[in-house]
Every structure is written in structure tokens, then in C-alpha cells.
Write an enzyme that holds these catalytic residues in place. Structure first.
Site, PDB file in Angstrom:
ATOM      1  N   LYS A  12       0.864  -1.183   0.000  1.00  0.00           N
ATOM      2  CA  LYS A  12       0.000   0.000   0.000  1.00  0.00           C
ATOM      3  C   LYS A  12       0.900   1.232   0.000  1.00  0.00           C
ATOM      4  O   LYS A  12       1.587   1.530   0.987  1.00  0.00           O
ATOM      5  CB  LYS A  12      -0.909  -0.036   1.229  1.00  0.00           C
TER       6      LYS A  12
ATOM      7  N   GLY B   9       5.253   3.662  10.379  1.00  0.00           N
ATOM      8  CA  GLY B   9       4.465   4.887  10.471  1.00  0.00           C
ATOM      9  C   GLY B   9       4.234   5.273  11.913  1.00  0.00           C
ATOM     10  O   GLY B   9       4.990   4.867  12.805  1.00  0.00           O
ATOM     11  N   SER B  10       3.195   6.029  12.146  1.00  0.00           N
ATOM     12  CA  SER B  10       2.948   6.565  13.483  1.00  0.00           C
ATOM     13  C   SER B  10       2.357   5.502  14.402  1.00  0.00           C
ATOM     14  O   SER B  10       1.754   4.525  13.957  1.00  0.00           O
ATOM     15  CB  SER B  10       1.973   7.738  13.404  1.00  0.00           C
TER      16      SER B  10
ATOM     17  N   GLY C 152      -1.585   5.577  13.922  1.00  0.00           N
ATOM     18  CA  GLY C 152      -2.025   4.899  12.698  1.00  0.00           C
ATOM     19  C   GLY C 152      -1.728   3.417  12.735  1.00  0.00           C
ATOM     20  O   GLY C 152      -2.542   2.588  12.322  1.00  0.00           O
ATOM     21  N   GLY C 153      -0.550   3.080  13.274  1.00  0.00           N
ATOM     22  CA  GLY C 153      -0.176   1.676  13.358  1.00  0.00           C
ATOM     23  C   GLY C 153      -1.068   0.908  14.308  1.00  0.00           C
ATOM     24  O   GLY C 153      -1.511  -0.206  14.008  1.00  0.00           O
TER      25      GLY C 153
ATOM     26  N   GLU D 163       6.694  -0.791  12.861  1.00  0.00           N
ATOM     27  CA  GLU D 163       7.739   0.069  13.412  1.00  0.00           C
ATOM     28  C   GLU D 163       7.038   1.415  13.555  1.00  0.00           C
ATOM     29  O   GLU D 163       6.689   2.050  12.565  1.00  0.00           O
ATOM     30  CB  GLU D 163       8.927   0.099  12.450  1.00  0.00           C
TER      31      GLU D 163
ATOM     32  N   CYS E 183      12.431   8.397  12.373  1.00  0.00           N
ATOM     33  CA  CYS E 183      11.890   7.752  13.567  1.00  0.00           C
ATOM     34  C   CYS E 183      12.976   7.603  14.621  1.00  0.00           C
ATOM     35  O   CYS E 183      12.678   7.334  15.783  1.00  0.00           O
ATOM     36  CB  CYS E 183      11.287   6.401  13.212  1.00  0.00           C
TER      37      CYS E 183
ATOM     38  N   GLU F   3       5.910  12.162  20.692  1.00  0.00           N
ATOM     39  CA  GLU F   3       6.824  12.413  19.589  1.00  0.00           C
ATOM     40  C   GLU F   3       6.428  13.711  18.894  1.00  0.00           C
ATOM     41  O   GLU F   3       5.254  13.959  18.643  1.00  0.00           O
ATOM     42  CB  GLU F   3       6.734  11.229  18.610  1.00  0.00           C
TER      43      GLU F   3
END
Lengths: 504, 504
Positions: free
Chosen positions: A155, A210-211, A214-215, A234, A271, A359
Site C-alpha cells: 500500500k 508509520g505513526s 495509525g499503526g 515500526e 523515527c 513524539e
């Protein structure tokens, strides 16, 4: 090049077809030799290298990251494919284990039983925006899933749609040229397709960069499926860095200059950006002068996307408004934001641990001043899982307890070094306790392949019916653990297997 | 012996204290050498062996499994502890990986980076009723978590409360005698404590053996925590066995006799019980005569618990009422149930796949008759994840496609063998795709240790500050992968490391 996908959104029906095609390709390819599969990875690397010039041009336009950085990142991405190819050629990832029948085995007679790793099936991969090559379409998740023997439905990230399509075209061309079955890799786009990908019954694992927010949303969907699947996310990190009093006394200005360079690298969109610096108590001026000098050399450029820029501004303003937090170096939130440094005392973090847990993705960081070792230990105790932590110290520092605490909370622990820059190697571990990552696995390095494999044992099989890696004759020459002892065929050194560089 | 826990339920407050004490013990013990930790496991083994007579007496009373079976199971449990002790002495589980700094590394200069596995922390373990030694208080989950360096809080199974308490006392005594910190192992009891265990923030992983329904409920809780934790559940299985036409023609009666012995072993209360037998089309009488003869030799005894007996009856009656299913051998559901064999045609399973997806935990199994290879392939396609599958065939059978399909769906695949009896060895894999298990890991064998470890990388550290397994001097003599090449100290053969047997 798959022009059809540019500017469009993959529908749920198209997604389902892509997964079905990927599953068919997986079935066709799952038992081929690692040597053949390695050629496919090398062919993808070659296809990227052949397109390097145009890929970097498009990446510059879509990400603002600059050609020098992007050239290095593409080089790393190509190297990663080649290193993973070399790793599977060696057969290390199969973990081939052979127990011969043993009538005298301590618990009673042992049958002949042999175990090896097999690929999971179709893997869904979500690319990140901040590394448009290394953690995107042909990045570590895709490369390690293909190396494992899986098929990939990727994606693409909305932050670089044209680059994603061009990279996907190169991947598909490389695989096709090398004879891999069609459908082994497909790019899909759009949120709807992403959700459908996580929920498709033929998808057996997810790779995500990603964040945390969202993850976690996708991770929860993966866990709630009728058949739950592993979610290898991650998710980002704060990357706390501790400076000891003796290091502070010895080389404060150097440390601050390196810190400034590290947290602004790539406009802080890493990250592994050091988001926290724990230093001994000091006056504001002791920080401002060297930080100001170092930050003056930073050449700001636009953040990756407007959405990300808005999120950055919101996260910094929200942190600055917390009780006990002040601006130490005032930045900006315009089109090319200047870096921000915030400051707080350890006592403020002890009253409000959230100071240490948010973060700020972009060029900003928080300095926390501790007044004694008890206070330092106490704020370290408040840290959640981190991708990395670091200590800047001196040879005489007694930091065993601190190291143990950081190890408990981190995926990678550094000594007198900065977390940005993640080498792709055998020993790399890019992950960490939640919320840095969603599992104990790494998304970078040769060990990343293991995520997309599972063990299967074979009991009582005649030699000619066993998979090649488990036969006594070991026709593929893979490492085998035989009755408890490793037997590794002499394949010569695998050190420095790949020295190609991008010529673009 | 912890009499206080007998007949009582651990409260949430007691559970929390136990977890806190376990965490303190974990912190105290996490960096000790594997050699010391191995002595602790050996001491637990010795404590069990010293108590063998009384443990078996209590187990006979509480489980009805009989002293011969229980003596063998205790022997296996003791061996398991000793094998895991030997495994960690070798250092295999650490996966120590050393990449020296390399200025010529293909993607750009590589820093010195080294990785090893560290224990997760406190592990919550849920014991099973059907193996009161091997999968209970001192069973595989406890042994592998302790071997990894974790602390264990074990939720005892209600099916054998006195045995659980006595076993826990032996474990605690063994650990204490060997000098392990207090709190490293604790037994808790009752449903409330079990739920609190999964949700306690200091618990970092769960090991579980039990039903898919019960396991999934806890797995969902583990996934929904603010910090999700891995749930290593061995959830049971159907264990489909395929008989090819040629094997059927060659040795039908032998196969049926072995099948009858396997599915009634331990009164069918094995997660590896063959619950499905796929055979070529035949008359009822061809099955009934040899099965009847073999089953006549089975000596029924009570099932483990009344609740389990009720569940067994319900699952068999529910299956027998499904469309297309008939009783082939009528059993009973009294205090000492006689085995039941059901039969169906493949066409019925193709109309109603649930026929193939419901475990009947106890002495019952379903024979499914297929009329041709297409039908066989079609019902195999309907199988969900299995702990094991098996093929009974002949040397001339062309079964590659079938083997691939079974491999995709299984944790262990057998050839001309029966799934009951799970050896504890290096190559064992006891798990499988969901719903057989909740992860890709094994709960049996040396590889089970890996579940309770996670990797951490150390970058840029001076030699004397590195953990011992990562130093160039390798003071613990563990296998190290150095710059891509494995270097294994010559430790002599580890084959057959432990030959002690229970003398009771």
C-alpha cells in the site's frame, strides 16, 4: 509503468484481485530454491539502479529531501536487496534443524523429526513517507518479505504517489525479467485498500512503518480478524539520549552541536530522531549559545507533506504549552520551518510523564535537566519503549544500572553515538518495546526476513520426499543443526558480500 | 508447600503482589550467566524427581490418567527442564551477532553494532489439564520462560489443584535451593487472577495451553491492553490424517487399528489426537470390523474433569446431528466413556465445512470418505490451521501437491506416523497456523525458549561495557555470528545431553 494507479484509488474489488493474484504467485514460487529467489531480489536491485536518475528526480520533487540524501537512500535500498539476497543464498533464514531417530533419547525413543522455516504467504506492506526508498515500495519490508518467499501487496504512501508508481514499475519489471511469477508484487493505493488489505483472509502478515496512532489502529484490526495475523509495525520513537555529568563537564558544546545535527537531520523526520536529551542542571545560556550556533548552520527545507507540517506544528505547540515546558530556541512553522528546542526540568517530567511520551515528528526536541542521579534514574523509569536510547559518558562513568534500564526499554542502545543513521547489517535491530514497535522483531537488517517465516516440522519422512534443506545430503548446502550440533557448509566468507553502489 | 493456595482463590491484590515480586526477581536475575540459570533449571528437575512418588500419587487421584502414563509424563517434564538447561548452557538462544565497524560496507561506513537476545520480563503462564506435568506448573511454558531468563507467574489449572500446589512447592524449593531470587516463580489460582495476570502492566508475555475459545478470549485481552503483549497460545487441533488409495489397499486394517489406538490414547484428551481420518470410499463394514476389534481393547477411564466430560458429550452429539454425519461405532458418555467413531462423505464436508473444524476433545473421531483425488484435495483445502497433519501412503504415491497443502496448514506434518506423542527435541515444532496456535512459535522443544526473548542491539560500546556474549573475547563461549560468519566454540557434542530418568 503502472499508469493506471496514478491519481486513482484502488477499489476493494481491485485489492481483492491483487491479493488473489499474489496468493497464486506465492503458491507457484514457495518451494523454489533460495538461489533462484536471490536472483529475483538482485534483479529488483538492478532495475532500481537502472532507473536511479529518474527515480531520484521524482523523489526530489515529491519529498523535498534533496538529491544527495535521496541518492544515499536509494543506494542503501539497493544494497539492502543485495544483502538480503546474499543472506538467503546462504540459507541462514531456513533454520534447518535435523533430529535423527534416537532410541536412547532421554525422555524415551525419539522419532526422526526435522524442522525448517517456510514463508507465511501474502504479506501486506505499508510504506512510510519519510524514507521514500528505504521504507517504501522497495524498502525493507518488501525486500525481506520477498526474501522470505512471500508475495507482497504494497500500500503506497500518499506522500509520494508518482515515485511509488515508478518504483513499483521497476520492482515489477525486475521480477518479471528474472522470471518470477506475475503477481508476486503489486502496488495498491488509498485508505480503503489499506484497510481491506489488513482484513483480507489471504493476507498472512502486515509490515508497517508509520505513526503509533495509525499503526495501532491497523494492529487492532489485524488482531480482531477471525484469523488474527501478526502485525510487524515500526511505530516511531522518542529516542532519549542521556548525558552523564562527567561527559557534560568534558565536552558539553560538542555534544550539543552533535545533538543539533542529529535531531535536524532530514528535517527531524526520522523515527530515530533524538527527541529527548537528558542533561545535568545548567543555565539556559549554557545550552542556547552552542545550540544556536549549531542550528544556524541547518538549511531548512519543506517538510514531507502539508499534513505532516500541520501535525508537527500542533505537536510542538501542544508540548510547549505543558506545565513546566518553555521554548529554549524559538523555531518557526512556515513553509521551511526553523528548528525548535524546548526545555523542562526533570521535576516537571516527574509530575507529568507525558512530557517524555509524545513524539514531535519534525525539527524539534526537548531538553530535560536533571539535578542528581536519583532524578535521572526516576525520569528514565518513566520512559516507554524506545527504538533507541543512548548514553554520552566517559570511561570512568558507573552506568551499569542505567544501561540495564535503557536496555529494558530499547531496541538499540548507543554509547557516545547518535541514533540517526541505521545501518543495514547482520546485527542491526530496528524495533523496540511498544510503543516503539508492535513486536519483538526488527524491520532492518538480515534478521528482518524472519518475520515472514514460520517453522514446520516433518516427522518420519523418507529422504526423497523431504524438502531439500532437511535432507541428509543437504543438496542446497544450507546450515543444518544436526542432533543439536550446527553443521555449516564451507561457503567462504559472507562478509562484505555486496559492494555495488548506485552510479547515478 | 504453599498450602495457603489450596482451595482458595488468589485475589487481584495478591496477584499484583506476585507480579511485582516476580518483576523484582527478574531484575535481580536478568544478567546472570546461562550457566547459573541452567543450574536453577536442573535444581527444579531434581526437586521434581525427589518428589516423584507423591506427585504421581496425587496426579493419579486428580486426573484418572493412571500411574504408568503419569510416570512417563513426569519423566518427560524432568527431561525437558534438563534439555532446556543444556540448551542455554550452549548459548544458542542468545543469537549473539557481532558486526565490527567497517568503513567499506556497501551502503556506507558501518558502525560497530552487536545484537543479542534478552529476556522479556515477567511471563504469565496458563497450565492445561490434560498434561498435568508436561503442560502444567513445571511444564514447557514455565521451563522455557525460566530458561529465557524471565520470571513466571503460573495460573494453575482447576483440574488438579493439589498437584499444582505440590508441583509449585517443588519448583519453588528447587529454585530456592539453587540460589535463585525469591519470587522468580509463583503459583496463582482462579479465574479472576488469570484475567488480572493478562492485564497486569508488568507482565510482558503470556504462555497458554488450552481451548481455542478460552485462548482467544485471553488473546483478545492481551491485544487490547494499552501496551499489547504477545500471546503464545497452543489452542488445540483437529489433526487431519489422510490415507492414500494405495496405502488403503495395502494395509487398511493396520491403519485403522493404529488410528483407533492413537485417537483413544489418554482417552482422546490430547491436542494431537487425530480427529479426522480421510479414507477412500468404502463400505461401513470395512471400517467397522477392524475399528471395532481395535477399540474393544481400549480400557476406558474417567475423563479429566466433569466439565470436560460434559463438553465432550456435547461436541460429539452436536457433530453427530450435522447433516451427512452418522455414528459408525457407537460409544457412550457415562463415567468411563467408550469411544465413538462418526462417519461422513466428503461431499457432506464440502457442503458444510464446519464438519472439519470442530474439535471433539475426548475419545471420538470422524472418518471422512473421499471418492477421488479431486474430492480429497477439495476437503484438504477446507482445513483450518492444524497442529499436525499426516499422510499414510506408499513409496509410489505422487503426493507433492497434497504435502504442500498440508504444510501450508500445519505445524508438523507426518509420514506414515500418528500425531500423538510429541518428542521434546531441537527440531520439534508444536504449534501451527491459527486456530491451532496463536503465533508462529512452538511450545515444545528447545526453540520454545525464543518466545520469551527479544533482540537488543548495542552500538559503539567499549568491550568492557558490552554484555559478555557480545565481547570479542567471548568469555561465556557462546556461538557468535561475526561479520556474517558463525563462530561456534568447540563445546563437544551436545547430543544426548541428559539421560536421567525418574526412578519413581
Amino acid at each position: 509503468m503502472n499508469q493506471a494507479l496514478l491519481g486513482e484509488r484502488t477499489t476493494a474489488a481491485q485489492l481483492s484481485s491483487a491479493v488473489d493474484a499474489a496468493h497464486a504467485a506465492f503458491l507457484e514460487a514457495r518451494t523454489i530454491s533460495p538461489a533462484t529467489r536471490a536472483k529475483w531480489l538482485d534483479a529488483v536491485a538492478a532495475a532500481l539502479e537502472a532507473d536511479a536518475g529518474s527515480l531520484i528526480d521524482v523523489a526530489c520533487k515529491e519529498t523535498h529531501l534533496g538529491s544527495q540524501r535521496l541518492t544515499g537512500e536509494l543506494r542503501r535500498t539497493i544494497f539492502q536487496l543485495q544483502l538480503l539476497a546474499e543472506e538467503i543464498r546462504g540459507g541462514e533464514h531456513l533454520d534447518a534443524t535435523v533430529d535423527h531417530a534416537d532410541p536412547d533419547w532421554g525422555m524415551g525413543p525419539r522419532p526422526d523429526i526435522r524442522r525448517m522455516n517456510v514463508p507465511l504467504g501474502v504479506v501486506g506492506v505499508f510504506g512510510a513517507s519519510n524514507f521514500p526508498f528505504a521504507f517504501s515500495v522497495a524498502g525493507g519490508d518488501t525486500a525481506s518479505a520477498l526474501a522470505a518467499g512471500c508475495a507482497v501487496v504494497h500500500k503506497g504512501h500518499d506522500g509520494h504517489p508518482e515515485l511509488a508508481a515508478r518504483t513499483a514499475a521497476a520492482v515489477t519489471r525486475g521480477l518479471g525479467d528474472a522470471g518470477a511469477p506475475a503477481g508476486l508484487f503489486t502496488l495498491v493505493t488509498g485508505r480503503e485498500a489499506g484497510v481491506a488489505l489488513v482484513e483480507h483472509p489471504r493476507v498472512k502478515a502486515i509490515g508497517f512503518t508509520g505513526s503509533t496512532a495509525g499503526g495501532r489502529a491497523l494492529m487492532d484490526r489485524a488482531a480482531a480478524r477471525p484469523e488474527p495475523i501478526p502485525f510487524f509495525g515500526e511505530l516511531g520513537g522518542i529516542n532519549a539520549v542521556v548525558v552523564t555529568p562527567s561527559a557534560w563537564a568534558e565536552r558539553r558544546d560538542t555534544i550539543l552541536a552533535e545533538y543539533a545535527a542529529s535531531f535536524t537531520m532530514g528535517m527531524g523526520q526520522f523515527c530515530t530522531k533524538p527527541g529527548l536529551l537528558f542533561v545535568p542542571a545548567c543555565a539556559d545560556e549554557e545550552l542556547q549559545a552552542p545550540l544556536g550556533d549549531a542550528l544556524a548552520t541547518v538549511r531548512p527545507h519543506p517538510l514531507l507533506t502539508e499534513r505532516l507540517a500541520a501535525g508537527f506544528e500542533g505537536s510542538v505547540r501542544s508540548m510547549a504549552e505543558r506545565s513546566g515546558v518553555r521554548e529554549l530556541i524559538q523555531g518557526s512553522f512556515d513553509a521551511t520551518p526553523r528548528p525548535t528546542v524546548l526545555v523542562a526540568e526533570a521535576s516537571a517530567a516527574l509530575s507529568e510523564p507525558e512530557l517524555l511520551r509524545n513524539e514531535m515528528f519534525g525539527p524539534a526536541s526537548l531538553v530535560v535537566r536533571y539535578s542528581n542521579d536519583d532524578e535521572l534514574q526516576a525520569i528514565v523509569d518513566l520512559l516507554e519503549g524506545q527504538l533507541t536510547t543512548a548514553i554520552h559518558g566517559t570511561a570512568d562513568d558507573a552506568v551499569d544500572e542505567l544501561v540495564e534500564k535503557l536496555t529494558e526499554r530499547s531496541g538499540r542502545v548507543l554509547w557516545n553515538a547518535w541514533p540517526t543513521g541505521v545501518t543495514v547489517s547482520y546485527a542491526q535491530h530496528h524495533g523496540g518495546p511498544y510503543p516503539a514497535a508492535s513486536s519483538a522483531s526488527t524491520s532492518v537488517g538480515t534478521a528482518a526476513i524472519r518475520r515472514f517465516l514460520r517453522p514446520v516440522a516433518f516427522q518420519g519422512w523418507p529422504q526423497d520426499r523431504l524438502p531439500e534443506p532437511l535432507r541428509d545430503a543437504n543438496p542446497w548446502g544450507v546450515p543444518q543443526r544436526v542432533d543439536g550440533n550446527w553443521e555449516r557448509p564451507s561457503l567462504g566468507s559472507v562478509q562484505q558480500p555486496v559492494q555495488k553502489v548506485v552510479t547515478a
